[in-house]
Design an enzyme around this catalytic site. Structure first.
Site, short mmCIF file in Angstrom:
data_model
loop_
_atom_site.label_atom_id
_atom_site.label_comp_id
_atom_site.label_asym_id
_atom_site.label_seq_id
_atom_site.Cartn_x
_atom_site.Cartn_y
_atom_site.Cartn_z
N ASN A 7 0.68 -0.76 -0.14
CA ASN A 7 0.00 -0.23 -0.07
C ASN A 7 1.27 1.10 0.32
OD1 ASN A 7 -2.09 2.03 0.45
ND2 ASN A 7 -2.32 1.62 2.57
N PHE A 8 1.05 2.08 -0.61
CA PHE A 8 1.48 3.19 -1.24
C PHE A 8 0.86 4.33 -0.44
CE2 PHE A 8 4.19 1.83 -5.90
CZ PHE A 8 4.36 0.72 -4.83
N LYS A 9 -0.05 4.34 -0.84
CA LYS A 9 -1.23 5.29 0.00
C LYS A 9 -0.67 6.24 -0.62
CE LYS A 9 0.58 3.24 5.00
NZ LYS A 9 0.10 3.12 6.10
N HIS A 83 -9.57 1.01 4.94
CA HIS A 83 -8.45 1.03 5.26
C HIS A 83 -8.24 2.39 6.94
CE1 HIS A 83 -4.50 2.43 5.95
NE2 HIS A 83 -3.61 1.30 5.20
N GLU A 85 -7.14 4.63 8.02
CA GLU A 85 -6.68 5.69 7.76
C GLU A 85 -7.81 6.40 7.30
OE1 GLU A 85 -3.25 5.14 5.88
OE2 GLU A 85 -2.45 4.80 7.59
N GLU A 152 -5.19 -5.36 10.43
CA GLU A 152 -4.53 -3.66 10.82
C GLU A 152 -4.85 -3.41 12.42
OE1 GLU A 152 -2.35 -2.92 6.53
OE2 GLU A 152 -4.11 -1.79 6.77
N GLY A 158 2.33 1.98 10.68
CA GLY A 158 2.98 3.08 10.37
C GLY A 158 3.91 3.86 12.13
N SER A 188 2.80 -2.21 10.47
CA SER A 188 4.53 -2.43 10.90
C SER A 188 5.55 -3.89 10.62
CB SER A 188 5.22 -1.83 12.63
OG SER A 188 4.54 0.08 12.32
#
Ligand code: PEP
Length: 229
Positions: A7-9, A83, A85, A152, A158, A188
């Protein structure tokens, strides 16, 4: 079969993503399923690529969003939904997330569905974690045959602090009671812990954020996954 996803975000340009995939494909994935989720501006037709998010409509007056029409232009059939975020920073509700799930299920997408508890819930123990995760299953078809779950924990994403192997083991075995679909761990995951994580029962792969940004690291992770069950 192991699943290893990146996942590059909000990282990497289109040019960088093209170069990344070119480099990534130099290795043989064996039986590992590999997925890469770049930002919207770096979407293009490639069997590895999925979208980090999508609006649950074909097209329409939804400023700043992309829908099925835009994904279909690049033949994209894979999407990440829920996700943390997006849940916690963007503020997506479970109801909205379930709508996305339903829509992209109807259109036969492979769905990477993310769940995970915040730190205050984890501190209350496993029972509280399971009750919390159950709220993230509301409106979700856990038997969908193109579903891949990504557990997650929010506090591990992160932060450089992964959940412990025991926390992952006990949580995945609880999630397993609800679904027979693959369950990935994310939060992580790094080169130093991926092997131990992949060896845990009911861990069917990993979703990797920051560590996946370096293609050499991600290639190494795939190689490690190839040697696992
Ligand atoms: C993620 O955002 O899905 C993730 C797992 O991030 P990181 O690996 O950076 O914790």
């Amino acid at each position: 079969m192991q699943i290893v996803a990146a996942n590059f975000k909000m990282h990497k340009t289109r040019k960088e993503t093209i170069e990344y995939l070119k480099e990534l494909k130099k290795i043989d994935f064996g039986s590992v399923k590999v997925a890469v989720f770049p930002p919207f501006t770096a979407l293009f037709e490639d069997e590895l690529i999925g979208a980090q998010n999508a609006y649950p409509e074909i097209n329409g007056a939804f400023t700043g969003e992309i829908g099925l029409e835009q994904l279909s232009e690049f033949n994209i059939k894979r999407v990440l939904i829920g996700h943390s975020e997006r849940r916690h920073i963007i503020g997506e509700s479970q109801e909205f997330i379930a709508k996305k799930f339903d829509f992209y299920k109807k259109h036969n997408f492979e769905i990477f569905y993310c769940i995970g508890e915040p730190l205050d819930i984890r501190k209350q123990g496993l029972k509280a974690v399971v009750e919390y995760l159950k709220t993230q299953f509301v409106g979700i078809d856990l038997n969908y045959d193109k579903l891949i779950i990504a557990y997650e924990p929010v506090w591990a994403i992160g932060t450089g602090v992964s959940a412990s192997l025991e926390e992952i083991r006990e949580t995945h075995s609880e999630i397993r009671k609800f679904t027979s679909r693959p369950i990935l761990y994310g939060g992580s995951v790094k080169l130093h812990n991926i092997k131990d994580i992949l060896e845990i029962e009911n861990v069917d792969g990993v979703l990797v954020g920051s560590a996946s940004l370096d293609v050499e690291v991600f290639k190494e992770m795939i190689k490690i996954a190839k040697d696992e069950k």
